[in-house]
Write an enzyme that holds these catalytic residues in place. Sequence first.
Site, mmCIF file in Angstrom:
data_model
loop_
_atom_site.group_PDB
_atom_site.id
_atom_site.type_symbol
_atom_site.label_atom_id
_atom_site.label_comp_id
_atom_site.label_asym_id
_atom_site.label_seq_id
_atom_site.Cartn_x
_atom_site.Cartn_y
_atom_site.Cartn_z
ATOM 1 N N ALA A 117 1.048 8.688 -1.186
ATOM 2 C CA ALA A 117 0.176 9.758 -1.681
ATOM 3 C C ALA A 117 1.041 10.934 -2.121
ATOM 4 O O ALA A 117 1.727 11.557 -1.308
ATOM 5 C CB ALA A 117 -0.800 10.185 -0.594
ATOM 6 N N GLN A 173 0.505 6.718 -6.146
ATOM 7 C CA GLN A 173 -0.819 7.224 -5.790
ATOM 8 C C GLN A 173 -0.829 8.740 -5.965
ATOM 9 O O GLN A 173 -0.069 9.453 -5.312
ATOM 10 C CB GLN A 173 -1.161 6.860 -4.348
ATOM 11 C CG GLN A 173 -2.576 7.230 -3.941
ATOM 12 C CD GLN A 173 -2.843 6.906 -2.482
ATOM 13 O OE1 GLN A 173 -2.278 7.531 -1.591
ATOM 14 N NE2 GLN A 173 -3.710 5.931 -2.240
ATOM 15 N N TYR A 187 -9.582 12.795 2.006
ATOM 16 C CA TYR A 187 -8.909 13.768 1.167
ATOM 17 C C TYR A 187 -9.864 14.285 0.081
ATOM 18 O O TYR A 187 -11.035 13.925 0.057
ATOM 19 C CB TYR A 187 -7.605 13.178 0.634
ATOM 20 C CG TYR A 187 -6.663 12.800 1.768
ATOM 21 C CD1 TYR A 187 -6.314 13.749 2.732
ATOM 22 C CD2 TYR A 187 -6.172 11.505 1.906
ATOM 23 C CE1 TYR A 187 -5.486 13.416 3.803
ATOM 24 C CE2 TYR A 187 -5.352 11.164 2.982
ATOM 25 C CZ TYR A 187 -5.012 12.125 3.920
ATOM 26 O OH TYR A 187 -4.197 11.800 4.985
ATOM 27 N N SER A 215 0.826 -1.202 0.000
ATOM 28 C CA SER A 215 0.000 0.000 0.000
ATOM 29 C C SER A 215 0.862 1.255 0.000
ATOM 30 O O SER A 215 1.974 1.266 0.550
ATOM 31 C CB SER A 215 -0.884 0.035 1.257
ATOM 32 O OG SER A 215 -2.027 -0.744 1.104
ATOM 33 N N PRO A 216 0.325 2.338 -0.574
ATOM 34 C CA PRO A 216 1.021 3.626 -0.441
ATOM 35 C C PRO A 216 1.026 4.068 1.012
ATOM 36 O O PRO A 216 -0.014 4.046 1.675
ATOM 37 C CB PRO A 216 0.180 4.565 -1.318
ATOM 38 C CG PRO A 216 -1.149 3.904 -1.453
ATOM 39 C CD PRO A 216 -0.907 2.431 -1.363
ATOM 40 N N LEU A 273 -5.336 -4.565 8.330
ATOM 41 C CA LEU A 273 -4.972 -5.613 9.289
ATOM 42 C C LEU A 273 -5.007 -6.998 8.662
ATOM 43 O O LEU A 273 -5.510 -7.952 9.233
ATOM 44 C CB LEU A 273 -5.863 -5.549 10.528
ATOM 45 C CG LEU A 273 -5.661 -4.321 11.423
ATOM 46 C CD1 LEU A 273 -6.491 -4.444 12.694
ATOM 47 C CD2 LEU A 273 -4.188 -4.111 11.774
ATOM 48 N N GLY A 324 0.091 -2.701 4.584
ATOM 49 C CA GLY A 324 0.951 -1.577 4.901
ATOM 50 C C GLY A 324 1.849 -1.872 6.076
ATOM 51 O O GLY A 324 3.038 -2.129 5.931
ATOM 52 N N ARG A 325 1.264 -1.902 7.273
ATOM 53 C CA ARG A 325 2.075 -2.077 8.481
ATOM 54 C C ARG A 325 2.888 -3.367 8.454
ATOM 55 O O ARG A 325 4.020 -3.400 8.946
ATOM 56 C CB ARG A 325 1.167 -2.058 9.714
ATOM 57 C CG ARG A 325 0.549 -0.704 10.025
ATOM 58 C CD ARG A 325 -0.400 -0.789 11.205
ATOM 59 N NE ARG A 325 -0.985 0.493 11.546
ATOM 60 C CZ ARG A 325 -2.071 1.000 10.967
ATOM 61 N NH1 ARG A 325 -2.677 0.324 9.998
ATOM 62 N NH2 ARG A 325 -2.545 2.174 11.335
ATOM 63 N N CYS A 338 2.636 7.192 3.480
ATOM 64 C CA CYS A 338 3.353 8.468 3.527
ATOM 65 C C CYS A 338 4.569 8.376 4.445
ATOM 66 O O CYS A 338 4.481 7.865 5.561
ATOM 67 C CB CYS A 338 2.425 9.576 3.989
ATOM 68 S SG CYS A 338 1.167 10.015 2.771
#
Length: 355
Positions: free
Chosen positions: A57, A99, A181, A22-23, A300, A322-323, A25
């Site tokens: 992003a 992204q 956003y 995943s993107p 998750l 992501g994490r 930041c």
Amino acid sequence: MSILFSPLRLRSIEFRNRLWVSPMCMYSAVDGVPQEWHHTHLAQFASGGAGLVVAEATAVVPEGRISPRDTGLWNDEQRDAWAPIVQAIHDRGAVAGIQLAHAGRKASTWWPWADARGSVPSTEGGWTTTAPSAVAYDGFDAPIALDAAGIERVVDAFAASARRALDAGFDVLEIHGAHGYLLHQFLSPLSNRRADEYGGELANRARLLLRVIDAVRAESGDDVPVLVRISATDHAEGGFTPEEAAIVGGWAADHGADLVDVSSGGLVAHQRIEVFPGYQVALAETVRQGGRIPVSAVGLITAAEQAERVLEEGAADAIFAGREWLRDPHFALRAAHELGAEIAWPPQYERARWR
């Protein structure tokens, strides 16, 4: 045969597997220019076996940055800085995506480890934000409502940034329509109070997102996959719903999108989210079934068997994480080992493949 480690084709691009990055930041750019941190950060995931690595992003205009430290693609210096990062991802066998984003009323904020919170004042490098309506995010400065000319500038900026991304070598473009956003702000009645053709009924609230998809598709041609990330619910009464998300997903497909990256939340501070492993998978399934478009699930998803099960049950076509990639940049190699999937490993890591 593992579905997670089977290839997936979108337009001209074949992804070597369905476990994607995943993107995320990093808040480490200088004037929108990615740095050495971004190079190392993104390349490691490709070495770790990811099928697709999506860069964070990335703002299409300076005022679209979440923070003053966000990456951008509004000028050629930024484009040229992204090019070697893309090449590093390619050299390690993964597909490179980016992204494209505009933070709207959630722009000009402090980065997570800053000493302050909320909006960055102009004296510290902040700026006035824009949104569909002059309705502030709780605790942030009030934005200015975009007029017709401002909306046109947003559409043009997404198109120009898409062209720079392609010139930098990116294979996949993702449009950020989630997490509170700008494009999400237009989608939700909680933040969109407009009375013109961009407000009111769902078709109007989705108009800007669909125009951006059209503009990005016009730049990308027929071969480049275009993804759209959406928040399928605001987790708040009166907000954007999963049923609306499925409708928008179908419209996105009609306008040339190839996959919806289904997330949730981020629009309002009073959201109430019940978080548990795979808590957004059901949302992905709703959009996939109702929107007639491939989707990815995220949220998750941290274990190989869990990710495999999501795909086996038909809830999604790919998995973003992501994490877990931050905890283990070789997540895909580990997951393949646990599932007994035969995939190519970097020869430098072969000694860890079986024992």
